[in-house]
Design a protein around this motif. Sequence first.
Motif, PDB file in Angstrom:
ATOM      1  N   ILE A  41       0.819  -1.207   0.000  1.00 58.06           N
ATOM      2  CA  ILE A  41       0.000   0.000   0.000  1.00 58.06           C
ATOM      3  C   ILE A  41       0.854   1.258   0.000  1.00 58.06           C
ATOM      4  N   ARG A  42       2.112   1.131   0.445  1.00 60.69           N
ATOM      5  CA  ARG A  42       3.019   2.288   0.442  1.00 60.69           C
ATOM      6  C   ARG A  42       3.228   2.812  -0.980  1.00 60.69           C
ATOM      7  N   THR A  43       3.436   1.911  -1.927  1.00 63.92           N
ATOM      8  CA  THR A  43       3.637   2.312  -3.317  1.00 63.92           C
ATOM      9  C   THR A  43       2.401   3.007  -3.871  1.00 63.92           C
ATOM     10  N   PHE A  44       1.230   2.476  -3.526  1.00 62.89           N
ATOM     11  CA  PHE A  44      -0.035   3.065  -3.972  1.00 62.89           C
ATOM     12  C   PHE A  44      -0.193   4.489  -3.441  1.00 62.89           C
ATOM     13  N   LEU A  45       0.040   4.686  -2.161  1.00 64.77           N
ATOM     14  CA  LEU A  45      -0.120   5.999  -1.538  1.00 64.77           C
ATOM     15  C   LEU A  45       0.917   6.995  -2.058  1.00 64.77           C
ATOM     16  N   ASN A  46       2.158   6.536  -2.193  1.00 68.51           N
ATOM     17  CA  ASN A  46       3.218   7.419  -2.702  1.00 68.51           C
ATOM     18  C   ASN A  46       2.943   7.868  -4.131  1.00 68.51           C
ATOM     19  N   SER A  47       2.410   6.967  -4.937  1.00 70.66           N
ATOM     20  CA  SER A  47       2.107   7.304  -6.331  1.00 70.66           C
ATOM     21  C   SER A  47       1.041   8.398  -6.409  1.00 70.66           C
TER      22      SER A  47
ATOM     23  N   LEU B  37      -1.933  12.179   2.276  1.00 73.45           N
ATOM     24  CA  LEU B  37      -1.505  10.866   1.786  1.00 73.45           C
ATOM     25  C   LEU B  37      -0.141  10.473   2.344  1.00 73.45           C
ATOM     26  N   LEU B  38       0.772  11.445   2.448  1.00 70.79           N
ATOM     27  CA  LEU B  38       2.093  11.162   2.999  1.00 70.79           C
ATOM     28  C   LEU B  38       2.002  10.771   4.475  1.00 70.79           C
ATOM     29  N   PHE B  39       1.098  11.440   5.207  1.00 69.61           N
ATOM     30  CA  PHE B  39       0.922  11.099   6.625  1.00 69.61           C
ATOM     31  C   PHE B  39       0.319   9.705   6.771  1.00 69.61           C
ATOM     32  N   ILE B  40      -0.714   9.403   5.951  1.00 66.34           N
ATOM     33  CA  ILE B  40      -1.324   8.066   5.993  1.00 66.34           C
ATOM     34  C   ILE B  40      -0.285   7.011   5.661  1.00 66.34           C
ATOM     35  N   ASN B  41       0.544   7.288   4.665  1.00 68.31           N
ATOM     36  CA  ASN B  41       1.600   6.358   4.275  1.00 68.31           C
ATOM     37  C   ASN B  41       2.555   6.077   5.433  1.00 68.31           C
ATOM     38  N   SER B  42       2.973   7.142   6.122  1.00 72.25           N
ATOM     39  CA  SER B  42       3.917   6.970   7.227  1.00 72.25           C
ATOM     40  C   SER B  42       3.287   6.179   8.371  1.00 72.25           C
TER      41      SER B  42
END
Length: 233
Positions: A34-40, A79-84
């Motif tokens: 999911i990290r790749t999805f959010l970062n994209s 999105l960056l916060f959710i990713n972290s």
Amino acid sequence: MSNVSIIDLSKNEEKLERFLFKHLSFKNILDCKIRTFLNSFAFIFLIATYFLMSCNILFPTSMFTEISPLIPLTITFLLLFINSWVSYTYIRKKYSDYNIKYDLLVNYTSFIQTFRTEQLRIKISRFRISPSNIEDYIEYYESQWNEKIQRKWTKIGIITILLLPIWTEYVSKNIGNFFDQKFLLVIILAITIAIIIILFRSLIETVFFIEVNKKKKTADILKMLKRSFHTVL
């Protein structure tokens, strides 16, 4: 270096680095798709911010146009916060034996170094590293890092000197013209540039320093391993 010849160190170099940075790569350790999805999506919204900001500068029309870049920029930060947070939750659950602290930038440098050191300790016999020769390995990798880092920074310094006048001229002509007129845009621009600088720094490390940094990281891992030898002894 008294215990291991340079030839032996060189032969073992590729094998050791393959284990530490390919088998135990950041992607393999933090295998959270999911990290790749959010970062994209975060990157897409960052591009949208820059696009709307450019439209505002080139085609100023209304107050809505001026504040519109705030919308994708806010989504980018969200999105960056959710990713972290997702990454932290995943890694804390998967590696519950380790003392993992929340990292907003999702680097987890300390944990990854500790994890790699522990895995190397478990499979140390593969690499012919022992308490009697580990200092030779440390000195070898540190000398490799010092030599290569100087070469890389020399090249980057030359490129920076060549590009700096172009950037200065661009800023003086374009940024200064609308600073007093559109203060909000300048703030958005500053935030966007800050994010781009962080991404650019990451890109520079990936493109120019990824192989160089392996030497430094390997030396640091071996130092931790050396301390564990002393603890056991």
